[in-house]
Motif scaffolding. Sequence first.
Motif, PDB file in Angstrom:
ATOM      1  N   THR A  21       0.894  -1.278   0.063  1.00 36.75           N
ATOM      2  CA  THR A  21       0.008  -0.164   0.021  1.00 36.75           C
ATOM      3  C   THR A  21       0.884   1.514  -0.152  1.00 36.75           C
ATOM      4  OG1 THR A  21      -0.132  -0.075   2.339  1.00 36.75           O
ATOM      5  CG2 THR A  21      -1.861  -1.233   1.137  1.00 36.75           C
ATOM      6  N   THR A  22       2.203   1.359  -0.130  1.00 37.08           N
ATOM      7  CA  THR A  22       2.792   2.161   0.070  1.00 37.08           C
ATOM      8  C   THR A  22       3.594   2.852  -1.116  1.00 37.08           C
ATOM      9  OG1 THR A  22       4.650   1.108   0.960  1.00 37.08           O
ATOM     10  CG2 THR A  22       3.279   2.161   2.617  1.00 37.08           C
ATOM     11  N   GLY A  23       3.395   2.349  -2.669  1.00 40.38           N
ATOM     12  CA  GLY A  23       3.899   2.954  -3.536  1.00 40.38           C
ATOM     13  C   GLY A  23       4.553   1.775  -4.243  1.00 40.38           C
ATOM     14  N   GLY A  24       4.551   1.970  -5.735  1.00 39.58           N
ATOM     15  CA  GLY A  24       5.077   0.970  -6.652  1.00 39.58           C
ATOM     16  C   GLY A  24       6.308   0.514  -6.524  1.00 39.58           C
ATOM     17  N   ALA A  25       7.321   1.589  -6.141  1.00 38.98           N
ATOM     18  CA  ALA A  25       8.544   1.262  -6.211  1.00 38.98           C
ATOM     19  C   ALA A  25       9.038   0.256  -5.161  1.00 38.98           C
ATOM     20  CB  ALA A  25       9.296   2.677  -5.723  1.00 38.98           C
ATOM     21  N   ALA A  26       7.883   0.245  -4.119  1.00 36.04           N
ATOM     22  CA  ALA A  26       8.390  -0.892  -3.085  1.00 36.04           C
ATOM     23  C   ALA A  26       7.872  -2.167  -3.390  1.00 36.04           C
ATOM     24  CB  ALA A  26       7.697  -0.610  -1.766  1.00 36.04           C
ATOM     25  N   GLY A  27       7.016  -2.444  -4.464  1.00 36.77           N
ATOM     26  CA  GLY A  27       6.192  -3.587  -4.814  1.00 36.77           C
ATOM     27  C   GLY A  27       7.134  -4.702  -5.149  1.00 36.77           C
ATOM     28  N   GLY A  28       8.183  -4.473  -5.703  1.00 35.58           N
ATOM     29  CA  GLY A  28       9.069  -5.579  -6.174  1.00 35.58           C
ATOM     30  C   GLY A  28      10.264  -5.958  -5.355  1.00 35.58           C
ATOM     31  N   ARG A  29      10.327  -5.442  -4.060  1.00 32.07           N
ATOM     32  CA  ARG A  29      11.417  -5.676  -3.282  1.00 32.07           C
ATOM     33  C   ARG A  29      10.903  -6.888  -2.201  1.00 32.07           C
ATOM     34  NH1 ARG A  29      15.846  -3.234  -4.926  1.00 32.07           N
ATOM     35  NH2 ARG A  29      15.273  -1.344  -6.012  1.00 32.07           N
ATOM     36  N   SER A  30      12.050  -7.625  -1.952  1.00 35.14           N
ATOM     37  CA  SER A  30      11.646  -8.947  -1.161  1.00 35.14           C
ATOM     38  C   SER A  30      11.110  -8.271   0.007  1.00 35.14           C
ATOM     39  CB  SER A  30      13.150  -9.359  -0.832  1.00 35.14           C
ATOM     40  OG  SER A  30      13.053 -10.445   0.079  1.00 35.14           O
ATOM     41  N   PRO A  31      10.031  -9.400   0.596  1.00 28.13           N
ATOM     42  CA  PRO A  31       9.167  -8.948   1.824  1.00 28.13           C
ATOM     43  C   PRO A  31      10.307  -9.203   3.043  1.00 28.13           C
ATOM     44  CG  PRO A  31       7.829 -10.113   0.244  1.00 28.13           C
ATOM     45  CD  PRO A  31       9.204 -10.107  -0.092  1.00 28.13           C
ATOM     46  N   PHE A  72      10.997   1.047   0.104  1.00 25.01           N
ATOM     47  CA  PHE A  72       9.962   1.596   0.585  1.00 25.01           C
ATOM     48  C   PHE A  72       8.974   2.617  -0.287  1.00 25.01           C
ATOM     49  CE2 PHE A  72      11.965  -0.105   4.096  1.00 25.01           C
ATOM     50  CZ  PHE A  72      11.169  -0.876   4.668  1.00 25.01           C
ATOM     51  N   GLY A  73       9.747   2.862  -1.310  1.00 24.52           N
ATOM     52  CA  GLY A  73       9.161   3.865  -2.316  1.00 24.52           C
ATOM     53  C   GLY A  73       9.759   5.411  -2.006  1.00 24.52           C
ATOM     54  N   ASP A  74       9.754   5.823  -0.678  1.00 26.27           N
ATOM     55  CA  ASP A  74      10.437   6.980  -0.325  1.00 26.27           C
ATOM     56  C   ASP A  74      10.398   6.964   1.172  1.00 26.27           C
ATOM     57  OD1 ASP A  74       7.583   7.464   0.226  1.00 26.27           O
ATOM     58  OD2 ASP A  74       7.335   8.977  -1.412  1.00 26.27           O
ATOM     59  N   LYS A  75      10.890   8.074   1.953  1.00 26.60           N
ATOM     60  CA  LYS A  75      10.418   8.258   3.196  1.00 26.60           C
ATOM     61  C   LYS A  75       9.272   8.165   3.944  1.00 26.60           C
ATOM     62  CE  LYS A  75      12.273  11.670   6.924  1.00 26.60           C
ATOM     63  NZ  LYS A  75      12.796  13.041   6.897  1.00 26.60           N
ATOM     64  N   SER A  76       8.355   8.728   3.180  1.00 22.69           N
ATOM     65  CA  SER A  76       6.818   8.368   3.635  1.00 22.69           C
ATOM     66  C   SER A  76       6.513   6.893   3.758  1.00 22.69           C
ATOM     67  CB  SER A  76       5.632   9.156   2.768  1.00 22.69           C
ATOM     68  OG  SER A  76       4.696   9.039   3.059  1.00 22.69           O
ATOM     69  N   GLY A  77       6.909   6.370   2.708  1.00 22.89           N
ATOM     70  CA  GLY A  77       6.638   4.829   2.744  1.00 22.89           C
ATOM     71  C   GLY A  77       7.399   4.097   3.808  1.00 22.89           C
ATOM     72  N   LEU A  78       8.399   4.482   4.347  1.00 25.74           N
ATOM     73  CA  LEU A  78       9.067   3.934   5.552  1.00 25.74           C
ATOM     74  C   LEU A  78       8.358   4.248   6.623  1.00 25.74           C
ATOM     75  CD1 LEU A  78      11.281   2.348   7.095  1.00 25.74           C
ATOM     76  CD2 LEU A  78      12.640   4.397   6.804  1.00 25.74           C
ATOM     77  N   TYR A  79       7.840   5.366   6.663  1.00 29.98           N
ATOM     78  CA  TYR A  79       7.110   5.744   7.938  1.00 29.98           C
ATOM     79  C   TYR A  79       5.729   5.080   7.983  1.00 29.98           C
ATOM     80  CZ  TYR A  79       9.915  10.038   9.100  1.00 29.98           C
ATOM     81  OH  TYR A  79      10.648  10.935   9.488  1.00 29.98           O
ATOM     82  N   GLN A  80       5.233   4.720   6.834  1.00 32.58           N
ATOM     83  CA  GLN A  80       3.923   4.222   6.814  1.00 32.58           C
ATOM     84  C   GLN A  80       4.178   2.569   7.154  1.00 32.58           C
ATOM     85  OE1 GLN A  80       1.155   5.225   3.508  1.00 32.58           O
ATOM     86  NE2 GLN A  80       2.731   6.639   2.969  1.00 32.58           N
ATOM     87  N   ALA A  81       4.958   2.057   6.610  1.00 40.04           N
ATOM     88  CA  ALA A  81       5.384   0.654   6.889  1.00 40.04           C
ATOM     89  C   ALA A  81       5.534   0.422   8.497  1.00 40.04           C
ATOM     90  CB  ALA A  81       6.578   0.327   6.123  1.00 40.04           C
ATOM     91  N   LEU A  82       6.363   1.392   9.139  1.00 37.21           N
ATOM     92  CA  LEU A  82       6.580   1.306  10.596  1.00 37.21           C
ATOM     93  C   LEU A  82       5.134   1.423  11.201  1.00 37.21           C
ATOM     94  CD1 LEU A  82       9.844   3.394  10.905  1.00 37.21           C
ATOM     95  CD2 LEU A  82       9.350   1.001  11.377  1.00 37.21           C
ATOM     96  N   ALA A  83       4.338   2.390  10.845  1.00 36.22           N
ATOM     97  CA  ALA A  83       3.150   2.566  11.480  1.00 36.22           C
ATOM     98  C   ALA A  83       2.120   1.426  11.327  1.00 36.22           C
ATOM     99  CB  ALA A  83       2.251   3.838  10.922  1.00 36.22           C
ATOM    100  N   GLU A  84       1.999   0.763  10.312  1.00 32.62           N
ATOM    101  CA  GLU A  84       1.305  -0.397   9.749  1.00 32.62           C
ATOM    102  C   GLU A  84       1.704  -1.540  10.605  1.00 32.62           C
ATOM    103  OE1 GLU A  84      -1.735  -2.233   7.349  1.00 32.62           O
ATOM    104  OE2 GLU A  84      -1.167  -0.112   7.488  1.00 32.62           O
ATOM    105  N   ARG A  85       3.123  -1.776  10.917  1.00 33.06           N
ATOM    106  CA  ARG A  85       3.690  -2.714  11.515  1.00 33.06           C
ATOM    107  C   ARG A  85       3.117  -2.717  12.854  1.00 33.06           C
ATOM    108  NH1 ARG A  85       9.996  -4.490  12.634  1.00 33.06           N
ATOM    109  NH2 ARG A  85       9.616  -6.096  11.291  1.00 33.06           N
ATOM    110  N   HIS A  86       3.346  -1.647  13.477  1.00 35.33           N
ATOM    111  CA  HIS A  86       3.280  -1.731  14.844  1.00 35.33           C
ATOM    112  C   HIS A  86       1.578  -1.376  15.438  1.00 35.33           C
ATOM    113  CE1 HIS A  86       7.191  -2.023  16.018  1.00 35.33           C
ATOM    114  NE2 HIS A  86       7.483  -0.853  15.075  1.00 35.33           N
ATOM    115  N   THR A  87       0.946  -0.478  14.616  1.00 34.69           N
ATOM    116  CA  THR A  87      -0.379  -0.412  14.963  1.00 34.69           C
ATOM    117  C   THR A  87      -1.345  -1.485  14.875  1.00 34.69           C
ATOM    118  OG1 THR A  87      -0.966   0.420  12.857  1.00 34.69           O
ATOM    119  CG2 THR A  87      -0.364   2.219  14.803  1.00 34.69           C
TER     120      THR A  87
END
Length: 214
Positions: A21-31, A72-87
């Motif tokens: 959900t955080t951008g196409g650039a992150a989509g192809g990266r290894s989970p 993560f696409g950008d800095k915002s994508g990293l923030y969103q991933a951290l928020a999603e992980r914990h919340t």
Amino acid sequence: MTGLTTGGAAGGTAGGTAGGTTGGAAGGRSPERRRDLLDAADRVIRRQGPQASMAAIAAEAGITKPILYRHFGDKSGLYQALAERHTRVVVDLLRLEIARPVADPRVRARGAIEAYLETISANPNLYRFLFYRASAEDSRTRTRMAAIVRGVGEELGALLAEEGVADPVRARVLGHAFVGMVQAIGDWWLGNPGLDRDTVVDSLADVIAGALTS
């Protein structure tokens, strides 16, 4: 109503969800690689607090900032991933407490409040990073976290309606009010570490139970 986990398997699952959900650039990266990077971010934030830098997180992961952002696409994508992980982990924990088959509303409320305060106090630096750093700096992260909190309020309101609050509007109002109170009191309590947690939990549980029985 957010809280903060310790990474690992649960955190990796949430991080993977966020990746979709955080951008196409992150989509192809290894989970798995994304999970490792989020683990590195968690470690740095715990050590350095809410002012932890992106450079420090990248160094912890053994990469550069541009490569970190690329996952993560950008800095915002990293923030969103951290928020999603914990919340998401905290929301699942609260759902278990709220859904407990207990007749006494105070007992159920106390269990949920206790679980929330225990979680945020276990990782206060992560809590402050998400609320006072990521949410303040990034509107998309703020919007995402607000939507999660609203979702919990809606779920609780629906449950209250099912369990006897006759007016559906009142049930929704109470649901959102209870979630907002717990979040606000948790934030206030973290800033006043000398306060006895049991007293805070019992006082808030009394308020919620009183509203439900009035």
